[in-house]
Every structure is written in structure tokens, then in C-alpha cells.
Design an enzyme around this catalytic site. Structure first.
Site, short mmCIF file in Angstrom:
data_model
loop_
_atom_site.label_atom_id
_atom_site.label_comp_id
_atom_site.label_asym_id
_atom_site.label_seq_id
_atom_site.Cartn_x
_atom_site.Cartn_y
_atom_site.Cartn_z
N CYS A 12 0.81 -1.35 0.03
CA CYS A 12 0.11 0.11 0.17
C CYS A 12 0.76 1.42 0.16
CB CYS A 12 -0.76 0.07 1.39
SG CYS A 12 0.15 -0.02 2.70
N HIS A 39 5.44 -5.82 8.34
CA HIS A 39 5.59 -7.17 8.79
C HIS A 39 5.83 -7.96 7.54
CE1 HIS A 39 2.63 -5.73 12.24
NE2 HIS A 39 3.91 -6.07 12.66
N HIS A 74 3.06 2.06 11.27
CA HIS A 74 1.94 1.69 12.45
C HIS A 74 1.78 2.61 13.32
CE1 HIS A 74 3.28 -2.49 11.08
NE2 HIS A 74 1.92 -2.52 10.67
N HIS A 124 -1.35 -5.98 19.08
CA HIS A 124 -0.68 -5.56 17.80
C HIS A 124 -0.17 -3.96 17.69
CE1 HIS A 124 -0.52 -4.18 13.59
NE2 HIS A 124 -0.68 -5.36 13.19
N GLU A 126 0.09 -1.59 16.11
CA GLU A 126 -1.03 -0.45 15.54
C GLU A 126 -2.07 -0.02 16.70
OE1 GLU A 126 -3.11 -0.48 11.71
OE2 GLU A 126 -4.46 0.51 12.52
N CYS A 190 -8.52 1.15 6.28
CA CYS A 190 -8.16 2.12 5.29
C CYS A 190 -8.60 1.74 3.74
CB CYS A 190 -6.82 2.21 5.26
SG CYS A 190 -5.67 0.56 4.98
N ASN A 220 -3.44 -7.71 8.03
CA ASN A 220 -4.01 -7.83 6.57
C ASN A 220 -3.82 -9.12 5.85
OD1 ASN A 220 -2.39 -6.55 4.31
ND2 ASN A 220 -1.44 -5.99 6.01
N SER A 262 2.11 -5.18 3.29
CA SER A 262 3.75 -5.22 3.59
C SER A 262 4.56 -5.64 2.32
CB SER A 262 4.04 -5.63 4.89
OG SER A 262 3.32 -5.02 5.98
S1 SF4 Z 1 -3.05 2.04 7.34
FE1 SF4 Z 1 -1.76 0.51 7.25
S2 SF4 Z 1 -2.43 -0.70 5.44
FE2 SF4 Z 1 -3.53 1.25 5.25
S3 SF4 Z 1 -2.38 2.54 3.78
FE3 SF4 Z 1 -1.82 2.86 5.83
S4 SF4 Z 1 0.25 1.44 6.10
FE4 SF4 Z 1 -1.10 0.62 4.25
#
Ligand code: SF4
Length: 285
Positions: A12, A39, A74, A124, A126, A190, A220, A262
Site C-alpha cells: 500500500c 511486517h 503503524h 498488535h 497499531e 483504510c 491484513n 507489506s
Molecule cells: S493504514 Fe496501514 S495498511 Fe492502510 S495504507 Fe496505511 S500503512 Fe497501508
């Protein structure tokens, strides 16, 4: 085997930007990466080769050994950020803007006196960053964990990589179990996660199995694989092409391929090439 790739897969923009920042940093040996940058074991090897210091996610409470500290995509809580700054560290911040958006939403409602129900994986990184500034909250990772809370105002937010259908289910449970409360939902999945989820739903209808490329700690990546499971087809997670085992695919002619956010484009390409080389299985004989 015939390999069909998901329309949206892999890295992403949040991870891409973090990697670009890292690759452009001069003197990597003066920088400690605060937890896993992403990750992804391939990226971790790259960090080591460049000379970065690394703290695993379990070691993040210890003092970094360099003057500069790189905050990963994160993110971290404001509390953790201020602590590092007060200790004199120079911070290089690669927090994804969409993670910052979740922090902002959670703090907005928290400051207004709402009880926060945070949908995500306990522990986690995040989720730890998100809840690090909250006092009145609970983290739920399964809808059955949703309780009746003694609160009149509840806000529901989620880890950015939560599946949209799961967010709906959690929200329904919170409303059902808390008829005494006003419940606000801030759906913070997201866009890249949504696109990858939607694509894998289309993909699993067309294939006999699914390979998901991603790290073992990647939420994810796991969520993509679970879509195959729900559809009743087998799935396998690999971090690299070397982890593929031809015997997994004995009964498979058409395999689907997707990847977590990732995963680098290069790793996806290598896995696709390796899958194409595997001879079609028994069904095609
Ligand atoms: S929130 Fe996490 S998965 Fe979504 S775009 Fe940002 S880094 Fe990527």
C-alpha cells in the site's frame, strides 16, 4: 499451474512511503527502527544489510541505542512519542496518514467523554499505538467479546486492516448489547485494505486455492486468507517464494494469488513465477 492474481494486491502507499523514507536516509547506522518497519521479513533483511539498528516489537520499551529513532508506518501513541522526545531522541516519523486519522478520531471521541470500543488484535503494534493515549476503552478482537458496558456514550473505531464486513458485525453487537447508550461508529478501515479485500472476494470464486504472500504478524495478510477459508477453498501463507511446497497443490490447476500490504512487488513477482512453474495437479491428469 494457472495463476490468477487479485486486481488489487500487495504494498500500500503507506508502506511504500515508509520504505522510501528509509531507503533515502543517510547514515542508517545512526538510526534505530522502533519495531518492525513493516511486517515483512524481506524488508527486515534489507534493514539489517543497510546497517540500521532494530528493536523488535517486544523490545520497544527499552531505550534505543542511537540518537535517531524511526517511527514505523503503524505509528505510536502521543505518550510514547513524547517520552522518546523528552529522552532526547530525534524522531523520523513514517506513520501512515491513515493510521493518524484513526488516532485523531479515537482521541476526538475520547476527549468528548465517549467510551472507546477498539476493534483490533490485542497486542498488535497499531492497536497499542492507538490505545496508548486512551484511558476509557476496551479492545475486542471477536464479536463475542463485545459486552454491555456501563456507559451512556460509546464510540467504535477499528484497526485500519479490519475487514469491512467484520466492522459491521462488531457495530451490530455493540448496538444490540448497549441499548442504553448512544453508539457512534467511525469506520476506519483504510482504502487499500478495502480494495484488497474486495479483490480477493472476486478472486476466490474463480480459483481452487489461494496463496497469500505476507509476514506471519501481518493482520491484513491473515484477513485475506480467511476470505478463502470462508469460501471453502484451501489457502497458504508464504513470506517468500522459497516457502512454497509443490505438494500443497496436488489437486489444484488454478491458483489465486494475493499479498498483504507489506509485501514488495518483487516478492509477489517471484512467488507468481514459482507458482507458474509448479506442474498442474491430479485434476488435470
Ligand atoms: S493504514 Fe496501514 S495498511 Fe492502510 S495504507 Fe496505511 S500503512 Fe497501508
Amino acid at each position: 499451474m494457472l495463476v490468477i492474481q487479485a486486481r488489487h494486491l500487495g504494498m500500500c502507499f503507506g508502506v511504500r512511503d515508509a520504505l522510501e523514507t528509509m531507503r533515502n536516509l543517510p547514515y542508517p547506522e545512526t538510526v534505530t527502527v522502533h519495531g518492525e518497519l513493516v511486517h515483512n521479513p524481506v524488508v527486515t533483511e534489507e534493514l539489517d544489510a543497510r546497517g540500521f539498528h532494530r528493536q523488535s516489537e517486544d523490545e520497544r520499551h527499552a531505550a534505543p541505542s542511537t540518537d535517531k529513532v524511526l517511527i514505523t508506518a503503524h505509528g505510536v501513541s502521543n505518550t510514547a512519542r513524547k517520552k522518546l522526545e523528552s529522552q532526547g531522541y530525534e524522531l523520523i516519523d513514517t506513520t501512515c496518514p491513515l493510521v493518524k486519522r484513526v488516532h485523531k478520531a479515537a482521541l476526538h471521541y475520547h476527549d468528548k467523554g465517549y467510551f472507546l470500543v477498539v476493534i483490533g488484535r490485542r497486542g498488535h503494534v497499531e492497536v497499542e499505538g492507538l490505545t496508548g493515549d486512551l484511558v476509557n476503552f476496551v479492545v475486542v478482537s471477536h464479536p463475542d467479546q463485545v459486552r454491555t458496558y456501563q456507559e451512556r456514550r460509546i464510540a467504535v473505531v477499528n484497526q485500519t486492516t479490519t475487514r469491512p464486513d467484520e466492522v459491521e458485525e462488531f457495530h451490530r453487537r455493540v448496538v444490540r448489547n448497549n441499548s442504553q447508550a448512544e453508539v457512534k461508529l467511525v469506520d476506519t478501515t483504510c482504502r487499500p485494505t478495502r480494495e484488497r479485500q474486495d479483490s480477493v472476494v472476486e478472486l476466490v470464486r474463480r480459483v481452487q486455492g489461494l496463496v497469500v504472500v505476507g509476514g506471519a504478524n501481518s493482520n491484513n495478510t491473515l484477513q485475506l486468507g480467511l476470505k478463502a477459508q470462508e469460501h471453502g477453498i484451501p489457502w497458504w501463507r508464504v513470506a517468500t517464494a522459497q516457502e512454497l511446497r509443490p505438494e500443497w497443490f496436488e489437486n489444484i490447476r488454478v491458483i489465486g494469488l494475493t499479498a498483504g500490504t507489506s509485501t514488495t512487488d518483487e516478492t509477489v513477482r517471484e512467488v507468481a513465477v514459482a507458482l507458474r512453474k509448479i506442474k498442474p495437479g491430479k485434476l488435470s491428469a
